[in-house]
Design a protein around this motif. Structure first.
Motif, PDB file in Angstrom:
ATOM      1  N   SER A  96      -3.568   4.164  -6.604  1.00 13.36           N
ATOM      2  CA  SER A  96      -4.167   3.099  -5.695  1.00 13.36           C
ATOM      3  C   SER A  96      -4.266   1.756  -6.665  1.00 13.36           C
ATOM      4  O   SER A  96      -4.075   0.568  -6.254  1.00 13.36           O
ATOM      5  N   ASN A 113      -5.701   8.113  -3.486  1.00 17.24           N
ATOM      6  CA  ASN A 113      -6.777   8.653  -2.565  1.00 17.24           C
ATOM      7  C   ASN A 113      -6.722   8.344  -1.356  1.00 17.24           C
ATOM      8  O   ASN A 113      -7.773   7.703  -0.658  1.00 17.24           O
ATOM      9  N   PRO A 114      -5.432   8.387  -0.522  1.00 13.76           N
ATOM     10  CA  PRO A 114      -5.307   8.075   0.995  1.00 13.76           C
ATOM     11  C   PRO A 114      -6.456   8.591   1.792  1.00 13.76           C
ATOM     12  O   PRO A 114      -7.079   9.685   1.734  1.00 13.76           O
ATOM     13  N   ARG A 115      -6.835   8.017   2.803  1.00 12.54           N
ATOM     14  CA  ARG A 115      -7.581   8.504   3.787  1.00 12.54           C
ATOM     15  C   ARG A 115      -6.882   9.608   4.714  1.00 12.54           C
ATOM     16  O   ARG A 115      -5.562   9.622   4.825  1.00 12.54           O
ATOM     17  N   LEU A 116      -7.752  10.397   5.384  1.00 11.81           N
ATOM     18  CA  LEU A 116      -6.988  11.452   6.175  1.00 11.81           C
ATOM     19  C   LEU A 116      -6.157  10.762   7.366  1.00 11.81           C
ATOM     20  O   LEU A 116      -5.243  11.294   7.525  1.00 11.81           O
ATOM     21  N   LYS A 117      -6.677   9.747   7.797  1.00 15.69           N
ATOM     22  CA  LYS A 117      -5.919   9.234   9.018  1.00 15.69           C
ATOM     23  C   LYS A 117      -4.617   8.720   8.400  1.00 15.69           C
ATOM     24  O   LYS A 117      -3.794   8.996   9.091  1.00 15.69           O
ATOM     25  N   THR A 118      -4.494   8.349   7.044  1.00 19.53           N
ATOM     26  CA  THR A 118      -3.441   7.780   6.535  1.00 19.53           C
ATOM     27  C   THR A 118      -2.415   8.961   6.294  1.00 19.53           C
ATOM     28  O   THR A 118      -1.110   8.844   6.698  1.00 19.53           O
ATOM     29  N   THR A 172       0.801  -1.313  -0.079  1.00 17.14           N
ATOM     30  CA  THR A 172       0.016   0.090  -0.048  1.00 17.14           C
ATOM     31  C   THR A 172       0.657   1.349   0.056  1.00 17.14           C
ATOM     32  O   THR A 172       0.372   2.248  -0.586  1.00 17.14           O
TER      33      THR A 172
END
Length: 91
Positions: free
Chosen positions: A52, A59-64, A43
């Motif tokens: 991706s 398009n990673p998540r904000l947490k990532t 990843t």
């Protein structure tokens, strides 16, 4: 069919370059950064490539993004590129 370039591709590519540059500057391996961020190495490698799935911008998540910034000792401003031109807010 829309043949216009997707401005998010450039955004994702720039994000990947920033990840790579920060990791290399700190002398860290992809495996180290991925593990420290709680990601699979596969990843993380895809994020550095800016994708991706083949042909699809990352398009990673904000947490990532927040965790990667912490692992790489960056602010979110240093990690995240400017919003791509030609894209309306909220799109």
């Amino acid at each position: 069919m829309n043949d216009a370039p997707d401005p998010w591709n450039d955004f994702a590519q720039e994000l990947g370059k920033r990840l790579l540059r920060a990791r290399a500057t700190r002398g860290l391996s992809q495996e180290h950064v991925a593990h420290a961020a709680g990601l699979a190495t596969f990843t993380y490698r895809k994020l550095e490539k800016g994708e991706s799935n083949p042909g699809t911008p990352a398009n990673p998540r904000l947490k990532t993004l927040v965790v990667l910034a912490e692992v790489l000792d960056l602010s979110l401003d240093e990690l995240i590129p400017e919003r791509p031109g030609g894209v309306a807010p909220g799109r």
